[in-house]
Design a protein around this motif. Structure first.
Motif, PDB file in Angstrom:
ATOM      1  N   THR A 233       8.877  -9.082  -4.433  1.00 19.09           N
ATOM      2  CA  THR A 233       7.783 -10.049  -4.365  1.00 19.09           C
ATOM      3  C   THR A 233       7.211 -10.335  -5.744  1.00 19.09           C
ATOM      4  OG1 THR A 233       7.238  -9.034  -2.282  1.00 19.09           O
ATOM      5  CG2 THR A 233       5.645 -10.572  -3.166  1.00 19.09           C
TER       6      THR A 233
ATOM      7  N   THR B 225      -8.540  -3.324  -7.766  1.00 21.60           N
ATOM      8  CA  THR B 225      -7.302  -2.574  -7.669  1.00 21.60           C
ATOM      9  C   THR B 225      -6.954  -1.951  -9.014  1.00 21.60           C
ATOM     10  OG1 THR B 225      -6.068  -4.559  -8.174  1.00 21.60           O
ATOM     11  CG2 THR B 225      -6.361  -4.056  -5.877  1.00 21.60           C
TER      12      THR B 225
ATOM     13  N   THR C 287      -0.809  -0.839  -1.011  1.00 18.40           N
ATOM     14  CA  THR C 287       0.137  -1.493  -1.907  1.00 18.40           C
ATOM     15  C   THR C 287      -0.314  -1.409  -3.362  1.00 18.40           C
ATOM     16  OG1 THR C 287      -0.948  -3.486  -1.174  1.00 18.40           O
ATOM     17  CG2 THR C 287       1.268  -3.108  -0.396  1.00 18.40           C
ATOM     18  N   ASP C 288      -1.615  -1.346  -3.543  1.00 22.88           N
ATOM     19  CA  ASP C 288      -2.121  -1.228  -4.910  1.00 22.88           C
ATOM     20  C   ASP C 288      -1.570   0.028  -5.573  1.00 22.88           C
ATOM     21  OD1 ASP C 288      -3.631  -1.624  -7.187  1.00 22.88           O
ATOM     22  OD2 ASP C 288      -5.292  -0.427  -6.397  1.00 22.88           O
TER      23      ASP C 288
ATOM     24  N   ALA D  91      10.783  -4.159  -1.511  1.00 25.95           N
ATOM     25  CA  ALA D  91      10.158  -5.427  -1.116  1.00 25.95           C
ATOM     26  C   ALA D  91       9.073  -5.811  -2.112  1.00 25.95           C
ATOM     27  CB  ALA D  91       9.570  -5.301   0.287  1.00 25.95           C
ATOM     28  N   LEU D  92       8.294  -4.830  -2.533  1.00 22.59           N
ATOM     29  CA  LEU D  92       7.200  -5.143  -3.457  1.00 22.59           C
ATOM     30  C   LEU D  92       7.745  -5.569  -4.816  1.00 22.59           C
ATOM     31  CD1 LEU D  92       4.507  -2.476  -2.642  1.00 22.59           C
ATOM     32  CD2 LEU D  92       4.561  -4.866  -2.038  1.00 22.59           C
TER      33      LEU D  92
ATOM     34  N   THR E 142       0.732  -5.383   2.137  1.00 24.12           N
ATOM     35  CA  THR E 142      -0.654  -5.454   1.677  1.00 24.12           C
ATOM     36  C   THR E 142      -1.622  -5.849   2.786  1.00 24.12           C
ATOM     37  OG1 THR E 142       0.199  -6.170  -0.436  1.00 24.12           O
ATOM     38  CG2 THR E 142      -2.145  -6.447  -0.088  1.00 24.12           C
TER      39      THR E 142
ATOM     40  N   ASP F 259       7.632 -13.840  -8.628  1.00 19.16           N
ATOM     41  CA  ASP F 259       6.618 -14.617  -9.321  1.00 19.16           C
ATOM     42  C   ASP F 259       6.750 -14.511 -10.833  1.00 19.16           C
ATOM     43  OD1 ASP F 259       5.558 -15.371  -6.980  1.00 19.16           O
ATOM     44  OD2 ASP F 259       3.998 -13.841  -6.922  1.00 19.16           O
ATOM     45  N   GLN F 260       7.202 -13.380 -11.300  1.00 22.65           N
ATOM     46  CA  GLN F 260       7.022 -13.114 -12.720  1.00 22.65           C
ATOM     47  C   GLN F 260       8.278 -12.838 -13.518  1.00 22.65           C
ATOM     48  OE1 GLN F 260       4.134  -9.941 -12.305  1.00 22.65           O
ATOM     49  NE2 GLN F 260       2.572 -11.409 -12.933  1.00 22.65           N
TER      50      GLN F 260
ATOM     51  N   VAL G  57      -4.029  -1.887 -10.184  1.00 18.88           N
ATOM     52  CA  VAL G  57      -3.077  -2.754 -10.859  1.00 18.88           C
ATOM     53  C   VAL G  57      -3.814  -3.835 -11.652  1.00 18.88           C
ATOM     54  CG1 VAL G  57      -1.248  -4.426 -10.471  1.00 18.88           C
ATOM     55  CG2 VAL G  57      -1.287  -2.317  -9.178  1.00 18.88           C
TER      56      VAL G  57
ATOM     57  N   ASP H 155       5.901  -7.342   2.592  1.00 22.89           N
ATOM     58  CA  ASP H 155       4.892  -6.747   1.725  1.00 22.89           C
ATOM     59  C   ASP H 155       3.717  -6.312   2.602  1.00 22.89           C
ATOM     60  OD1 ASP H 155       2.647  -6.352   0.195  1.00 22.89           O
ATOM     61  OD2 ASP H 155       2.953  -8.103  -1.081  1.00 22.89           O
TER      62      ASP H 155
ATOM     63  N   MET I  83      -3.153 -12.193 -13.458  1.00 27.53           N
ATOM     64  CA  MET I  83      -2.707 -12.729 -14.738  1.00 27.53           C
ATOM     65  C   MET I  83      -3.379 -14.070 -15.007  1.00 27.53           C
ATOM     66  SD  MET I  83      -1.077 -10.412 -15.955  1.00 27.53           S
ATOM     67  CE  MET I  83      -0.498 -11.113 -17.497  1.00 27.53           C
TER      68      MET I  83
ATOM     69  N   LEU J 238       4.758   0.030 -11.534  1.00 33.98           N
ATOM     70  CA  LEU J 238       4.543  -0.435 -12.911  1.00 33.98           C
ATOM     71  C   LEU J 238       4.807   0.693 -13.902  1.00 33.98           C
ATOM     72  CD1 LEU J 238       1.322  -2.633 -12.861  1.00 33.98           C
ATOM     73  CD2 LEU J 238       3.535  -3.255 -13.782  1.00 33.98           C
TER      74      LEU J 238
ATOM     75  N   GLY K  34       0.284   3.702   2.289  1.00 29.43           N
ATOM     76  CA  GLY K  34       0.259   2.321   2.768  1.00 29.43           C
ATOM     77  C   GLY K  34      -0.510   1.389   1.854  1.00 29.43           C
TER      78      GLY K  34
ATOM     79  N   HIS L 287       1.011   0.363  -8.599  1.00 29.20           N
ATOM     80  CA  HIS L 287       0.600   1.169  -9.747  1.00 29.20           C
ATOM     81  C   HIS L 287       1.735   2.096 -10.177  1.00 29.20           C
ATOM     82  CE1 HIS L 287      -2.192   3.364 -12.285  1.00 29.20           C
ATOM     83  NE2 HIS L 287      -1.743   4.479 -11.762  1.00 29.20           N
TER      84      HIS L 287
ATOM     85  N   LYS M 104      -2.731  -9.623  -5.861  1.00 33.71           N
ATOM     86  CA  LYS M 104      -1.486 -10.168  -6.394  1.00 33.71           C
ATOM     87  C   LYS M 104      -1.524 -10.218  -7.912  1.00 33.71           C
ATOM     88  CE  LYS M 104       0.833 -11.342  -2.734  1.00 33.71           C
ATOM     89  NZ  LYS M 104       0.251 -12.062  -1.638  1.00 33.71           N
ATOM     90  N   ALA M 105      -0.454  -9.766  -8.514  1.00 34.88           N
ATOM     91  CA  ALA M 105      -0.390  -9.759  -9.972  1.00 34.88           C
ATOM     92  C   ALA M 105      -0.572 -11.159 -10.535  1.00 34.88           C
ATOM     93  CB  ALA M 105       0.951  -9.187 -10.416  1.00 34.88           C
ATOM     94  N   LYS M 106      -0.089 -12.146  -9.773  1.00 34.36           N
ATOM     95  CA  LYS M 106      -0.133 -13.510 -10.267  1.00 34.36           C
ATOM     96  C   LYS M 106      -1.575 -13.970 -10.512  1.00 34.36           C
ATOM     97  CE  LYS M 106       2.205 -17.669  -8.778  1.00 34.36           C
ATOM     98  NZ  LYS M 106       2.837 -18.230  -7.581  1.00 34.36           N
TER      99      LYS M 106
END
Lengths: 657, 840
Positions: free
Chosen positions: B590, A116, B555-556, B586-587, A167, B594-595, A118, A165, A88, B563, B553, B560, A83-85
């Motif tokens: 999500t 990851t 998600t990373d 969806a990603l 993941t 948060d951001q 990311v 999601d 960060m 972004l 599949g 990537h 998770k990016a959160k």
């Protein structure tokens, strides 16, 4: 030489432990460990704190508290990197320490379970990637018991069903793939549910990717990608297929402990007034004495607990009684009879065992008492009554008065929502008019912020108006989009009126009547004969032991699948014939009975289901398997309970003035 | 055939041999004395570059051009790297034959695969200002000494993290050396610095003075496995100290006036000192031997020996392996020597052969083993054959003998001889080969583009050949002049379906060469989506990359790509891309939740997702901590839905409007009642304010509890709260406020919308049995048994008895009697007597 059974809990735990300690060893000197709260449970299960100290861990901090100080030069972050959160948060803390601290620090980040791209990208843009040495701790499965492996993904339910999601699905596939690489392919992957199908597809996809990635030279991988001879199959159940089982109140002892006290990573937090604050238990972690809560280890290896945990709560009192009497008589008689020194020595040698048992007995007696208190409340009985009525197929509208009354009495919101969602999921939605009334009532009773809660529940398909989404975009209840319980109740015998809790003869004992659909689906694959006889008892009792026509092929499974929502799949994985032969030669020939069946619950499994599956496993072992394996290993993204499922949706904020 | 001992030299009681590997190594014009020469470990390539401090004869502009030249040990030029990037302060090799070049400004260039492509990184830590002085290399990293005496350590090249070591004193460093992490006691790199007359040991945490006075030490050398340290003192002595500094093992006086130009360990047994054309080899116990050359000689240390390089020859100096000594030593009467003798006698058809065999019969298998091992250590093919023949003869006499070692040595020797051939120029010793591993050897061969030999060796040693194929294909796309279709078909024909071949790498090579179409074509054959994505992004095939990422599949990967796209594309087109891909949407949702709420708002607006947008505004309203902005946000949230007509939107709107209305009412209550109630305890959950933030029910409850019935009724009316609910709230509020008299009042009313049982239950739960009892007679819906139970719960057993009597239920009555004590018991007894049929 007996080969190690696949999915061995101790081996998985040992590997994870070793990996972590190796990582810690790689950092010289003392270090402060910054931990993501969600990982505490898993870490606790795998490594004792004293061991961590031996490996130079000085103090523990939680990432969420953002309070790691500069007392050590080395700062190690142990966090999930998906998770990016969180990424960060790590970056911010590194920056903060760097800014505030006098000394120069060495930062290390251990990403769990993988590093990851990311995270690299985010750290780089935050300007800290160069500062920290980054590695990964490939922690996937955490064994909760010998036959229960959990990924301990706290957010899995929320991610998969609310945020869509994937993941968690990917991580599940990775975890299973690792096992496949070790023990061989699952010869068959079968299951139910859209997300489950996605998982199965990922597994098949990964297989080709792994083949492409690995070179053929090394022995194990060459064998690794041929079907295993010790695993029978992988059964994947998507939680979405069977929400009601989660929503119901679990009636096994373990399930009720979970409902009342909430077990996380085998530990339940219980008020110390209930179990007594003194007498430190072996499993107790160094929790601060200031808090009035005490952590009680729900130890699957505790001999007393093994008999209690999976039993229906109704008979737990009896069992505890029996255990107490046995313990008393054995200690007393021994004391009297111990005349010779040899006998005395024997007795003394057994004493610690008795003492441990005594302590465990004491804890469980007080826990059981507390639970009884809980189950005797009016609210508990009323909501249980509603649940049982809905599950047995009564007209749900007859229950509306009770639910309305419960709302007026301001009982906790999750309990109400569980009842409503239960009605919605078992009856393909609630009548739009009724639903609106309930929604209004909930908003009036619990506050307007729950508009968000309701909308989340709707997104998770837990609470729907009947006849599809009210947006009108979807056509009414197309096959496979909802689970239709009416035919299933009959064809899978989901409701059992003659349930025997003391000496159960069917899995329905875990809910005192309702047999969980998820486990029935598993049964329809691995315990066909028994299930067939249960559904349609043969007129001729002699013949019943043999072929019940229903047990042929996958008839029950196929029939049931029609009424259960989500995709159905059944894939076989074959390998080169040569390699298959080589593997079976290496491992020796196994009778089918000893094979392992892996049941994977995507989106979480409840403790009641675990108990039910253990029951199935025991029966299978007795008869030596019904054409398929008899050792059942339960894997999941995490343990789930009704409150948790609903909790994903519940909005916690409120208006402030 | 020359004797095998011809090149042996006795140093003390040990033998050393100097094996001539190659002759005519370098062009005579190359003035080796003006060059710095470094060799890769395990007989690897040799890199040379001109020492800038030395003057040299000008030979025209062509040769004046600076370059780093990579040669094989046999002097074959593998690659020339033109150099115009500043002064080189460190040149070294890693274990896997990466050439590391460190320039004065702290830039490190890592040349991989013996190519002229490199990966750069900088040392930092002040290297730029102070400049790099020199560097010392080990297998997987190096340490750089900066102008300010700081030391920067790099422990890996794939992800270099230059780290500063502890600070040593700032006096000039005379010489220095490092102990690689694998062999140091602390398992991290340690540096030995000669400063002044003493030595400092520096690691990550401290710089320790070792208190020597014999310095200054001109040279320091660490044996290949860190077990010994050698120092060369100002007065021409060589000290050997054990690796843990515990004892001084030997001291040798070279009696040389000039300081040698180099000092290196030869294996772990001897130290070599090199002057311009003279080499001293100092064995244990300070005995020494000298070698003389006619040209400048360079020392290239290796794990088990030392390569000596001059223009004419490349020689390998090593301690003669024990097995070889045993077989070949003059006058040796070891079984192995006898076996060799016997074998040669057999060749001459001499009957003595058998006599000899019989003589050594008891230790024959040992002799065979020794011969096999000695063959492995032998460079000369003639003697390899002789030894193997002897071994073969010996084992034919033995009844039971496992030939595994024999076969293995035969295989290995074939490989070794092939790669030692001067055109390949990899003079591996047996031990080096074992440490290098066959896989790495094949990698070295492919880096030298010796594909055929690599393939042969791979199939000979049963090693996977995927890497070779991949490397070949990459090279093919780089240099082939064929048409792209032809290349593609050729590669696919040869490699498709071979596991382990990375089409991604080949495609990348093609892309880097500018053959984009070929790259795309080749990439289609890559089964691993994860591998395809980064390259696709690099090739600006963004949407394909996104699709591939979703397909994987992972998600990373998807994040990537997202972004990347978010940075690159304008918002509208970004939304257009993700719109058709639900997973991507969806990603984005999500992470934006948060951001980046604004992004989310735009997304919902773009997609016309009114309900979600309104929910988002509601979330924001909740996040406000004062009422004003909350109300504004609520209004916005409601407005957001005004064009929507469907049921859920209408519901949402009315709920939002209600919420706002409720909040406003609460605000007035707050103002009106705050003073009067300040003493009362607030309801749990309401932190700062009494009413704001409560739900409608909670507000009514709080109002009733405080006795504001009018206001409560207003809310009931306003929000159309059913009577039943209101009654419940009233009941609970009264009980919780303990307004018993009002409850008593209530009991006098005729009807209750929720019946009277709840009243009874709540009063009972609050412990007020007398008030609970008030409601029992009103519970007309309850059965007799229930009512008896209710009375009993209140402790009024006589009443319970009367109730039972009314129903003439003997069983119940007797039940009651069993519970009753004292006067109540007598009373109940009396009641039983009143039953028809008497007491029985």
């Amino acid at each position: 030489m007996a080969p190690i059974p696949p999915f061995s809990a101790s081996e998985i735990a040992e590997k994870a432990r070793r990996d972590l300690l190796l990582l810690l060893e790689g950092i010289r000197g003392k270090k402060n460990l910054v931990l993501e709260k969600a990982l505490t449970g898993s870490l606790n299960l795998l490594v004792k704190f004293s061991t961590l100290q031996e490996y130079g861990v000085d103090r523990l901090f939680f990432l969420e508290n953002d309070n790691v100080d500069s007392s050590q030069r080395n700062v190690v972050f142990l966090v999930r990197g998906e998770k990016a959160k969180t990424v960060m948060a790590v970056a911010e803390q590194i920056k903060r320490i760097r800014r505030d601290s006098q000394i120069e620090h060495e930062f290390s980040i251990f990403w769990v379970p993988r590093r990851t791209m990311v995270s690299d990208q985010l750290l780089e843009s935050a300007g800290v990637l160069g500062e920290a040495s980054v590695s990964e701790w490939p922690l996937f499965f955490v064994p909760l018991a010998d036959d229960v492996l959990s990924l301990e993904l706290e957010d899995a339910v929320k991610d998969i069903y609310l945020r869509k999601d994937p993941t968690s699905i990917y991580l599940s596939a990775k975890a299973l793939m690792l096992q496949q690489q070790k023990y061989g392919l699952f010869p068959r992957i079968i299951g139910k549910g859209d997300n489950a199908k996605r998982l199965a597809n990922l597994l098949i996809r990964m297989r080709t990717e792994v083949t492409a990635g690995e070179s053929t030279n090394s022995g194990p991988s060459f064998l690794g990608l041929t079907p295993s001879s010790t695993i029978d199959s992988l059964v994947i159940i998507d939680r979405e297929v069977d929400f009601p089982t989660v929503l119901l109140t679990q009636l096994t002892y373990e399930g009720l402990i979970d409902e009342v006290f909430n077990i996380t990573a085998n530990q339940a937090e219980v008020d110390s007034s209930v179990v007594g604050g003194a007498a430190p238990q072996p499993g107790q972690t160094g929790s601060a004495s200031t808090s009035m809560k005490r952590k009680v280890l729900i130890d699957p290896k505790d001999s007393l607990y093994t008999t209690l945990g999976d039993s229906n709560f109704a008979i737990v009192g009896n069992l505890l009684n029996k255990a107490a009497r046995r313990l008393q008589s054995s200690t007393e008689r021994n004391q009297l009879a111990a005349k010779t020194t040899a006998e005395l020595r024997d007795f003394v040698a057994k004493l610690p065992g008795y003492q441990a048992e005594q302590a465990s007995l004491k804890i469980h007696t007080s826990l059981a008492e507390e639970i009884i208190k809980h189950t005797h409340t009016d609210i508990f009985t009323r909501s249980l009554e509603v649940q049982q009525n809905i599950m047995s197929g009564a007209d749900p509208t007859t229950q509306h008065d009770t639910i309305t009354e419960l709302i007026s009495r301001d009982i906790p919101l999750p309990t109400i929502l569980r009842l409503l969602c239960l009605e919605s999921t078992t009856n393909a939605g609630i009548r739009p008019k009724d639903l609106e009334t309930f929604k209004r009532a909930i908003i009036q009773a619990y506050g307007p912020q729950h508009l968000l809660t309701l909308s989340s529940l709707e997104k998770m398909n837990l609470l729907q108006p009947r006849g599809g989404s009210s947006l009108g975009a979807m056509p009414a209840a197309k096959p496979g989009s909802v689970t239709n319980y009416t035919p299933l109740r009959k064809s899978l015998r989901l409701w059992d009126d003659e349930v025997n809790e003391a000496d159960p003869n069917d899995i329905s004992y875990v809910f005192s009547g309702y047999a969980p659909l998820s486990v029935r689906i598993v049964q329809s694959i691995i315990q066909k004969q028994t299930l067939a006889n249960l559904i349609k008892p043969s007129s001729n009792p002699q013949a019943s032991a043999q072929a019940n026509p229903l047990a042929q092929g996958l008839r029950i499974f196929d029939d049931a699948s029609k009424y259960v929502r989500g995709a159905t799949f059944d894939e076989t994985q074959t390998g080169e014939e040569k390699a298959v032969k080589a593997r079976s030669m290496l491992n020796g020939n196994h009778s089918d009975g000893a094979k392992t069946v892996v049941v994977f619950f995507l989106g979480g499994v409840t403790r009641a289901e675990i108990s039910a599956l253990r029951f199935v496993g025991r029966k299978l072992r007795d008869v030596g398997g019904e054409g398929r394996g008899s050792r059942i290993v339960i894997c999941s993204t995490g343990i789930v309970r009704g409150e948790g499922l609903i909790g994903c949706a519940v909005e916690s904020g409120r208006f402030e003035g | 055939m020359s004797k095998p001992t011809a090149n042996w030299e006795k140093v003390g009681d040990k033998f050393y041999r100097k094996v001539q590997l190659y002759t005519d190594v370098f062009d005579q014009d190359l003035e080796l004395e003006n060059y710095n020469v470094v060799g890769a470990p395990y007989g690897g390539a040799v890199a040379i570059y001109r020492d800038e401090d030395k003057i040299y004869a000008y030979r025209g502009a062509q040769t004046a051009k600076s370059s780093i030249d990579i040669y094989s040990c046999a002097g074959k030029l593998i690659r020339r790297i033109n150099w115009d990037k500043g002064s080189i302060k460190g040149l070294g090799w890693s274990e896997d034959e990466k050439l590391i070049v460190v320039t004065a400004d702290g830039t490190v260039r890592c040349y991989y695969h013996l190519q002229s492509d490199f990966v750069p990184f900088t040392l930092g830590h002040g290297a730029e200002e102070h400049g790099v002085q020199s560097c010392k290399f080990y297998g997987s990293g190096f340490v750089a000494l900066l102008g300010n005496n700081r030391l920067v350590s790099v422990s890996r090249y794939d992800e270099p993290r230059p780290k500063l070591l502890a600070t040593p004193p700032s006096d000039p460093v005379v010489s220095w050396a490092i102990i690689p992490p694998a062999y140091s006691l602390s398992r991290s790199v340690e540096v030995i610095l000669a400063i002044g007359t003493t030595l400092y040991v520096v690691d990550a945490t401290d710089a320790e003075d070792r208190d020597f006075t014999a310095g200054p030490f001109r040279h320091i050398s660490v044996s290949p496995r860190g077990e010994f340290l050698a120092f060369y003192t100002e007065d021409g002595k060589v000290w050997v100290v054990s690796g843990d500094w515990s004892e001084k093992l030997s001291e040798y006086d070279s009696r040389a006036k000039t300081v040698p130009k180099d000092m290196q360990w030869c294996g772990s047994n001897a130290v070599a000192l090199a002057w311009e054309d003279e080499v001293h080899l100092i064995g244990p116990r300070s005995v020494a031997t000298k070698f003389y050359y006619d040209a400048w000689v360079h020392l290239l240390p290796d794990v088990d020996g030392l390569r000596l390089l001059t223009n004419e020859v490349c020689e390998y100096l090593q301690k003669v392996p024990d097995e070889t000594v045993e077989v070949f030593r003059l006058g040796s009467d070891s079984p192995a020597a006898n076996l060799l003798e016997a074998s040669s006698l057999l060749d001459q058809k001499s009957p003595k052969a058998d006599d000899l065999i019989q003589l050594i019969r008891p230790s024959l298998d040992e002799a065979v083993n020794t011969c096999i091992k000695a063959a492995g250590h032998e460079y000369n093919i003639h003697w390899q054959k002789a030894l193997l023949k002897a071994a073969s003869y010996g084992k034919s006499v033995l009844d039971l003998y496992s030939s595994d070692d024999f076969v293995e040595i035969c295989d290995t020797l074939r490989v070794l001889n092939a790669v030692r051939f001067y055109e390949i120029g990899l003079p591996l010793s047996y031990d080096q080969f074992k440490r290098l591993t066959p896989e790495k050897l094949i990698e070295r061969l492919t880096n030298r583009h010796e594909y055929l030999l690599a393939l042969r060796i791979a199939s000979y040693l049963h090693i996977s050949s995927d890497k070779i194929h991949g490397h070949w294909a990459q090279q093919k796309v780089r240099i082939s002049t064929d048409s792209e279709e032809a290349i593609c078909t050729l590669i696919v024909k040869k490699l498709h379906g071979k596991p382990g071949v990375s089409f991604e790498e080949i495609a990348r090579a093609a892309y880097e060469e500018g053959r984009v179409r070929l790259a795309t074509e080749l990439l289609n054959y890559e089964p691993r989506a994860g591998k395809q994505v980064p390259l696709l992004l690099g090739m600006k095939e963004d949407t394909i990359a996104l699709d591939k990422a979703i397909e994987s599949g992972d998600t990373d990967l998807i994040y990537h790509v997202l972004l990347h796209l978010r940075k690159k594309l304008p918002l509208a087109s970004f939304f257009r891309v993700i719109n058709t891909r639900p997973v991507a949407t969806a990603l984005v949702e999500t992470s934006a939740h948060d951001q980046d709420r604004d992004l989310l708002k735009d997304l919902y607006y773009q997609d016309d997702r009114r309900l979600d947008g309104s929910n988002l505004l509601l979330t924001e309203a909740l996040a406000q901590n004062t009422l004003g902005p909350s109300l504004d946000k609520l209004k916005l949230a409601s407005k957001y839905l005004q064009d929507s007509r469907d049921a859920s939107a209408t519901f949402q709107r009315s709920a939002l409007d209600d919420a706002a209305k409720l909040l406003r009412m609460q605000e007035t209550f707050e103002k009106d009642l705050a003073q009067s109630q300040s003493s009362a305890t607030p309801i749990p959950g309401a932190s700062t304010s009494m009413y704001i933030g409560l739900s409608a029910h909670q507000t009514i409850f709080a109002l009733l509890r405080a006795g504001h019935t009018k206001r409560a009724q207003k809310i009931q009316h306003e929000f159309k709260i059913p009577d039943k609910t209101y009654t419940w709230l009233k009941l609970r509020a009264l009980v919780s406020a303990r307004h018993w008299t009002e409850l008593e009042e209530l009991s006098k009313t005729k009807k209750s919308p929720i019946g009277w049982e709840p009243f009874f239950n709540e009063c009972l739960a609050a412990g007020k049995t007398n008030y609970a009892a008030l409601f029992i007679p009103k519970c007309t819906g309850a059965s007799v048994a229930e009512r008896v139970e209710m009375w009993t719960k209140c402790g009024l057993l006589v009443k319970a008895g009367e109730e039972a009597l009314k129903a003439k239920d003997r069983g119940l009555l007797e039940d009651v009697r069993s519970k009753a004590t004292g006067s109540a018991a007598i009373e109940v007894e009396r009641l039983i007597g009143m039953l028809p049929g008497g007491r029985r």
